[in-house]
Design a protein around this motif. Structure first.
Motif, mmCIF file in Angstrom:
data_model
loop_
_atom_site.group_PDB
_atom_site.id
_atom_site.type_symbol
_atom_site.label_atom_id
_atom_site.label_comp_id
_atom_site.label_asym_id
_atom_site.label_seq_id
_atom_site.Cartn_x
_atom_site.Cartn_y
_atom_site.Cartn_z
ATOM 1 N N UNK A 168 72.969 28.177 42.580
ATOM 2 C CA UNK A 168 73.077 28.350 44.025
ATOM 3 C C UNK A 168 74.559 28.479 44.360
ATOM 4 N N UNK A 169 74.926 29.585 44.993
ATOM 5 C CA UNK A 169 76.300 29.812 45.409
ATOM 6 C C UNK A 169 76.373 29.834 46.923
ATOM 7 N N UNK A 170 77.533 30.111 47.434
ATOM 8 C CA UNK A 170 77.720 30.203 48.883
ATOM 9 C C UNK A 170 78.417 31.506 49.221
ATOM 10 N N UNK A 171 77.950 32.122 50.313
ATOM 11 C CA UNK A 171 78.618 33.287 50.862
ATOM 12 C C UNK A 171 79.899 32.782 51.517
ATOM 13 N N UNK A 172 81.073 33.213 51.051
ATOM 14 C CA UNK A 172 82.310 32.655 51.605
ATOM 15 C C UNK A 172 82.529 32.985 53.081
ATOM 16 N N UNK A 173 81.952 34.065 53.548
ATOM 17 C CA UNK A 173 82.152 34.458 54.948
ATOM 18 C C UNK A 173 81.296 33.631 55.902
ATOM 19 N N UNK A 174 80.000 33.490 55.553
ATOM 20 C CA UNK A 174 79.089 32.802 56.465
ATOM 21 C C UNK A 174 78.777 31.365 56.055
ATOM 22 N N UNK A 175 79.070 31.015 54.794
ATOM 23 C CA UNK A 175 78.753 29.673 54.314
ATOM 24 C C UNK A 175 77.283 29.529 53.934
ATOM 25 N N UNK A 176 76.529 30.605 54.041
ATOM 26 C CA UNK A 176 75.096 30.600 53.732
ATOM 27 C C UNK A 176 74.882 30.436 52.227
ATOM 28 N N UNK A 177 73.853 29.652 51.866
ATOM 29 C CA UNK A 177 73.503 29.465 50.457
ATOM 30 C C UNK A 177 72.852 30.732 49.923
ATOM 31 N N UNK A 178 73.266 31.113 48.705
ATOM 32 C CA UNK A 178 72.772 32.344 48.088
ATOM 33 C C UNK A 178 72.383 32.037 46.646
ATOM 34 N N UNK A 179 71.257 32.588 46.188
ATOM 35 C CA UNK A 179 70.840 32.425 44.802
ATOM 36 C C UNK A 179 71.581 33.455 43.950
ATOM 37 N N UNK A 180 72.367 32.979 42.990
ATOM 38 C CA UNK A 180 73.074 33.856 42.058
ATOM 39 C C UNK A 180 72.214 33.927 40.805
ATOM 40 N N UNK A 181 71.741 35.120 40.432
ATOM 41 C CA UNK A 181 70.829 35.233 39.289
ATOM 42 C C UNK A 181 71.520 34.968 37.947
ATOM 43 N N UNK A 182 70.698 34.734 36.931
ATOM 44 C CA UNK A 182 71.180 34.549 35.567
ATOM 45 C C UNK A 182 71.866 35.835 35.114
ATOM 46 N N UNK A 183 72.919 35.693 34.301
ATOM 47 C CA UNK A 183 73.586 36.886 33.786
ATOM 48 C C UNK A 183 74.145 36.626 32.404
ATOM 49 N N UNK A 184 74.353 37.717 31.661
ATOM 50 C CA UNK A 184 74.990 37.649 30.343
ATOM 51 C C UNK A 184 76.397 38.210 30.492
ATOM 52 N N UNK A 185 77.368 37.502 29.932
ATOM 53 C CA UNK A 185 78.763 37.933 30.023
ATOM 54 C C UNK A 185 79.369 37.988 28.621
ATOM 55 N N UNK A 186 80.259 38.964 28.361
ATOM 56 C CA UNK A 186 80.906 39.043 27.051
ATOM 57 C C UNK A 186 81.885 37.886 26.858
ATOM 58 N N UNK A 187 81.977 37.430 25.619
ATOM 59 C CA UNK A 187 82.857 36.324 25.271
ATOM 60 C C UNK A 187 83.616 36.714 24.010
ATOM 61 N N UNK A 188 84.943 36.504 23.999
ATOM 62 C CA UNK A 188 85.765 36.811 22.824
ATOM 63 C C UNK A 188 86.293 35.524 22.227
#
Length: 100
Positions: free
Chosen positions: A60-80
């Motif tokens: 759960x993240x927050x929209x920085x402009x409105x402060x509204x709670x937002x669901x941030x989906x799962x993601x894969x990120x590269x790692x070195x």
């Protein structure tokens, strides 16, 4: 170092290579690495390091402009992860005094 600097250094080191061929070689290698990672594979370059994918869970993240709670989906990120030889070379270079 940027991709264009890598291409220029490769072309300078191997005079038989035209800059266009060096550009094609670098792009081909980077495209193959990106394709492999996008398919979920791990890349290991001995003496340099390895690239793998890390999974970030949903949160759960927050929209920085409105402060509204937002669901941030799962993601894969590269790692070195740097290899032993690369880490040692960087440590030696860091221990030397900078050129004047």
């Amino acid at each position: 170092m940027t991709k264009s600097e890598l291409i220029a250094r490769l072309a300078a080191r191997y005079p038989q290579l035209v800059a266009k061929d060096a550009d094609y070689a670098v792009k081909t290698i980077l495209d193959a690495m990106a394709q492999s990672l996008s398919e979920g594979h791990r890349i290991e370059i001995r003496g340099f390091g390895s690239f793998s994918l890390s999974k970030r869970p949903p949160r759960i993240g927050r929209n920085p402009k409105s402060g509204e709670r937002v669901l941030v989906p799962e993601k894969r990120v590269p790692h070195f992860k740097a290899g032993k030889e690369l880490r040692e070379r960087v440590d030696v270079a860091a221990a030397e005094p900078p050129p004047v």
